[in-house]
Motif scaffolding. Structure first.
Motif, PDB file in Angstrom:
ATOM      1  N   THR A 161      14.597 -62.123 -16.407  1.00  0.00           N
ATOM      2  CA  THR A 161      15.882 -61.881 -17.063  1.00  0.00           C
ATOM      3  C   THR A 161      15.769 -60.585 -17.848  1.00  0.00           C
ATOM      4  OG1 THR A 161      16.347 -64.240 -17.263  1.00  0.00           O
ATOM      5  CG2 THR A 161      17.584 -62.764 -18.710  1.00  0.00           C
ATOM      6  N   THR A 192      19.722 -61.430 -13.801  1.00  0.00           N
ATOM      7  CA  THR A 192      18.613 -62.334 -13.496  1.00  0.00           C
ATOM      8  C   THR A 192      18.186 -62.112 -12.056  1.00  0.00           C
ATOM      9  OG1 THR A 192      20.181 -64.083 -12.934  1.00  0.00           O
ATOM     10  CG2 THR A 192      19.272 -64.103 -15.153  1.00  0.00           C
ATOM     11  N   CYS A 194      16.032 -63.988  -9.143  1.00  0.00           N
ATOM     12  CA  CYS A 194      15.505 -65.307  -8.839  1.00  0.00           C
ATOM     13  C   CYS A 194      15.076 -65.406  -7.380  1.00  0.00           C
ATOM     14  CB  CYS A 194      16.558 -66.378  -9.126  1.00  0.00           C
ATOM     15  SG  CYS A 194      16.975 -66.467 -10.886  1.00  0.00           S
ATOM     16  N   ALA A 203      19.265 -70.070 -14.080  1.00  0.00           N
ATOM     17  CA  ALA A 203      19.436 -68.860 -14.897  1.00  0.00           C
ATOM     18  C   ALA A 203      20.884 -68.715 -15.360  1.00  0.00           C
ATOM     19  CB  ALA A 203      19.015 -67.632 -14.097  1.00  0.00           C
ATOM     20  N   HIS A 207      22.372 -68.792 -19.225  1.00  0.00           N
ATOM     21  CA  HIS A 207      23.261 -67.771 -19.787  1.00  0.00           C
ATOM     22  C   HIS A 207      24.517 -68.385 -20.366  1.00  0.00           C
ATOM     23  CE1 HIS A 207      20.871 -64.435 -18.215  1.00  0.00           C
ATOM     24  NE2 HIS A 207      21.601 -63.668 -18.998  1.00  0.00           N
TER      25      HIS A 207
END
Length: 600
Positions: A161, A192, A194, A203, A207
């Motif tokens: 992140t 982010t 991933c 993620a 947020h």
RNA sequence: CGGGGCGUGGCGCAGUCCGGUAGCGCACCUGCUUUGGGAGCAGGGAGUCGGAGGUUCAAAUCCUCUCGCCCCGACCA
């Protein structure tokens, strides 16, 4: 969630990065009103219309440089710093790592995702001395993706992140409403990276939680709504919206929890009382608008069929047909067409159909363009629409009379519509967008080749997310929410000062010595305090203090003779008298209480 | 980009229609008085009238072009 008392400016990353200096010295000058640059205005500047704009100008927080470009003055910047403080705190809390990306970007980078074209005139372009084409970043997906493709190799490095607080440049066609829609503005944007969709979902949810905490700490009321992804693309997004008359977006909400931006919102429409009629062609001289035709034919507006012609980015013409009392959502039309659309010009319509706007209808036009019918149009009901002949409309036709059409969702939710989940009436609320979170998926990583190796050693595109917060909009939204007739009422967490000390008469030595003593004690406590040491009349000081919205005012005046001072709470305008001995405890109690009200 | 409005001391405005060489309130500076909700009196400083060109003996005012700002629409994370 209450900050420790040595917070405020001392904690700011910005201060460390850009201004390594003697903060104590700075405090001594800036915290005396007589030395501070706080240019308040008694009159309302002519160019400002919305509450937050007027008050930010009057309170000496901002000044305009040009359309949609603003300078933050000390007071405005202090509040901005405090908002950024809260944002950093919560971003770090979910594992965010702060970075700082460039604003000057090679145009080539944008060509990789097609957004050099997609951004259009929003993106400012220029050339450097060697003739290389550059662009000022309106957002940073490409820059982040470029960084990721150069550095991320393995699934073991994911998730990441990364966030930054950066100026964004968007040459908006129409900047407006003060700081609400501007061309250069501070945004917190995070990204982010991933390995798969499950990680991305996690993620994204983190947020969402962080955003909720940020906005709560900033004292904002807000809705989280389903939204259109617009130029960011991706697979899903939600917006954080603050209710305000000055907002530009309208959202639909329901008490069952349903909430969507009007751009994409779904609903059940109100029903129409049909008037039955036989198929006929009617002479309707000069009757062009829905209102005119409806009045002329004595039919409810909902019984007319509204026919709108749009041109897609690739040049295809489509006709969108809606109930006469409904409005088209261009976002929905774009979603159906899979590309951007614009309304056809009057000349284009004439050229395409041979009929001027006002007498258009879907019957008999299949050969010329694709016909899309909104699903709220009842297949069984007889409608009236243009006859595709000047000064004529037809009545009594049904959808089945159109030889070929697609039925899709095109309409904008209207007042009176009901919820698709629970059937209760929806509320339409005007709002300011302060945050937007997106699941981007592989929209950027795929075309840009940002891949990593998974457990099997196979290359896979990174699953990305993108998450923005308008820092300045938080200030404007807070003002919009809580200002009263006398000025701003800051939530204490983002106030430029937490306490203002107002000695009523600076020539009175006793008053000044008490004021100075309390001022210094509060400074020692780490509280952001402003001493109004100006040799001005009390009325001027009270008005200014109310205007700039400091949550706590300590008034020191005639009561001193009896050992009494006053504590005034801006939010409620209540005044409490306390003895000088109890002053510090009472101020700190109130200070504590105001912070506690803003934490969960 | 379409429609509307506005540019005159730092801010808010009048003056423009009907041409005669710029004014009011606030703010600012000096002095005196005043000091619990934007003080009073006296004196003072400050304006390329957005810019360019034109008409005229004469332009803030009329004409042409242009720049900027605001609002509505279009557009927009």
């Amino acid at each position: 969630m209450k900050p420790q008392k040595t917070k405020g400016l001392l904690k700011h990353g910005f201060m460390y990065i850009f201004q390594p200096r003697n903060l104590h010295k700075m405090k001594e000058t800036i915290m005396l009103w007589s030395k501070a640059f706080i240019p308040t205005l008694k009159e309302v500047p002519a160019d400002a219309q919305v509450k937050s704009h007027i008050l930010m100008l009057r309170a000496g927080m901002i000044r305009q440089l040009s359309a949609g470009v603003y300078t933050y003055l000390p007071l405005g910047w202090r509040s901005m710093l405090r908002v950024m403080d809260i944002i950093r705190d919560e971003m770090d809390e979910i594992g965010g790592q702060e970075v700082f990306l460039p604003s000057t970007t090679p145009l080539e980078l944008w060509a990789e995702t097609g957004r050099d074209v997609g951004m259009g005139d929003i993106m400012t372009r220029f050339k450097d001395r060697r003739g290389t084409e550059l662009a000022l970043a309106p957002t940073h997906e490409e820059v982040i993706t470029d960084l990721a493709r150069g550095e991320i190799r393995s699934y073991k490095e994911l998730p990441q992140t990364w966030y930054q607080i950066q100026n964004k440049f968007r040459d908006e066609p129409r900047p407006r409403s003060g700081i609400l829609r501007v061309r250069e503005f501070l945004m917190k944007d995070s990204y982010t990276l991933c390995a798969d969709e499950a990680q991305l979902h996690e993620a994204y949810k983190l947020h969402e939680k962080a955003y909720r905490r940020i906005f709560e700490r900033c004292g904002l009321q807000y809705f989280v709504v389903g939204a259109s992804s617009g130029m960011m693309g991706g697979t899903g997004s939600e917006e954080f919206m603050v209710p305000s008359e000055s907002g530009e977006d309208i959202i639909a909400t329901c008490e069952c929890g349903f909430a969507q931006n009007l751009e994409i919102a779904e609903s059940f429409p109100t029903s129409v009382e049909w008037v039955s009629c036989e198929k006929a062609k009617v002479h309707t001289p000069e009757q062009r608008t829905i209102e005119q035709v409806s009045g002329f034919l004595k039919l409810p507006q909902g019984q007319l069929l509204k026919s709108l012609i749009y041109i897609t980015q690739s040049g295809k013409a489509v006709m969108a047909c809606l109930r006469g009392d409904h409005e088209l959502s261009e976002e929905k039309l774009q979603a159906v067409c899979g590309e951007k659309v614009r309304p056809a010009e009057a000349e284009e319509v004439l050229k395409l159909t041979g009929v001027p706007i006002g007498f258009l209808g879907p019957i008999g036009l299949n050969a010329k363009l694709e016909i899309l019918v909104d699903r709220a149009v009842d297949s069984e009901a007889p409608f009236a629409t243009g006859a595709n002949e000047v000064d004529y409309h037809i009545v009594g036709y049904k959808l089945t009379d159109i030889s070929e059409y697609k039925k899709v969702d095109l309409r904008m939710v209207a007042e009176g519509d009901t919820c698709i989940h629970c059937g209760k009436p929806l509320n339409l609320i005007r709002t300011i967008e302060i945050g937007h979170i997106f699941k981007l998926g592989t929209k950027y990583s795929k075309p840009m080749g940002a891949t990593f190796l998974d457990e099997e050693g196979a290359a896979r595109p990174i699953q990305m997310g993108s998450y923005g917060i308008g820092v300045g909009r938080i200030l404007a939204a807070a003002i919009e929410l809580s200002a009263d007739g006398d000025g701003i009422r800051w939530p204490i967490t983002i106030a430029p000062f937490e306490v203002v000390i107002t000695p009523v008469n600076v020539a009175d030595e006793e008053v000044m010595s008490v004021a100075t003593a309390i001022y210094e004690e509060l400074l020692d406590e780490g509280i952001d305090v402003l001493l109004d040491d100006r040799d001005a009349r009390p009325g001027v000081k009270f008005k200014d203090a109310d205007l700039i919205g400091v949550p706590i005012r300590v008034t020191i005046g005639k009561g001193v003779k009896n050992g009494v001072i006053e504590i005034y709470e801006r939010q409620t305008k209540t005044t409490t008298e306390v003895s000088i001995e109890d002053a510090m405890d009472s101020i700190i109690d109130l200070w504590d209480r105001l912070f506690e009200e803003l934490s969960e």
